[in-house]
Design an enzyme around this catalytic site. Structure first.
Site, PDB file in Angstrom:
ATOM      1  CB  ALA A   1      -0.936  -0.002   1.209  1.00 16.91           C
ATOM      2  CD  GLU A   2       4.764   4.231   3.615  1.00 18.73           C
ATOM      3  OE1 GLU A   2       5.434   5.273   3.726  1.00 18.73           O
ATOM      4  OE2 GLU A   2       4.351   3.582   4.587  1.00 18.73           O
ATOM      5  CB  THR A   3       5.110   0.313  -2.714  1.00 23.53           C
ATOM      6  OG1 THR A   3       6.023  -0.203  -1.741  1.00 23.53           O
ATOM      7  CG2 THR A   3       5.778   0.376  -4.073  1.00 23.53           C
TER       8      THR A   3
END
Length: 152
Positions: free
Chosen positions: A74-76
């Site tokens: 998700a953060e990527t």
């Protein structure tokens, strides 16, 4: 793992980076952690970022997809979207990540899709939906990135 694959970028983004002598596709990756987790970014623009990640190799001791692995995916994705929105004069730095895990999964491939909620001058927020191969939601996340000016 870590092999090269083609990321689909909007042509205007490729042209913008090429004008500066930067071959964006050859430099672009999910970073060292993303490579280790075998995250494969398939499409990248400020409007939509899509990537896959295998469950195998990214599990917790009970054999389920690790919640932290979903958070990394998700953060990527959200960071890539924010970077694409900010352009070459900004650096995206994650400042808030929220993940809700809906179901466990033991095998296969998950796909994450990030779409913008807010794209401003100093922050960008993306919703990220991670689904299994049957299109069942595994995780819902939201990432906010600060857009900082680059030194150049």
């Amino acid at each position: 793992m870590g092999e090269q694959h083609a990321v689909k970028f909007p042509q205007e983004v490729l042209d913008e980076y090429a004008a500066l002598g930067i071959d964006l596709p050859s430099l672009f990756s999910a970073g060292a952690l993303g490579i280790r987790m075998d995250i494969r970014i398939l499409e990248a623009s400020a409007e939509r970022v899509v990537a896959t990640m295998p469950v195998e190799g990214n599990t917790q001791p009970y054999g389920l997809l690790h919640g932290g692995a979903s958070a990394v995916l998700a953060e990527t994705l959200g960071s890539v979207g924010a970077m694409m929105h900010g352009g070459i004069k900004k650096v995206a730095v994650g400042v808030d990540l929220n993940c809700t895990h809906h179901r466990g999964i033991r095998s296969g491939l998950v796909t994450g899709v990030a779409t913008p909620v807010h794209r401003g001058r100093s922050t960008a927020t993306y919703d990220i939906v991670i689904s299994d191969e049957q299109d069942r939601r595994v995780c819902t996340a939201r990432l906010t990135c600060l857009l900082r000016d680059t030194d150049s």
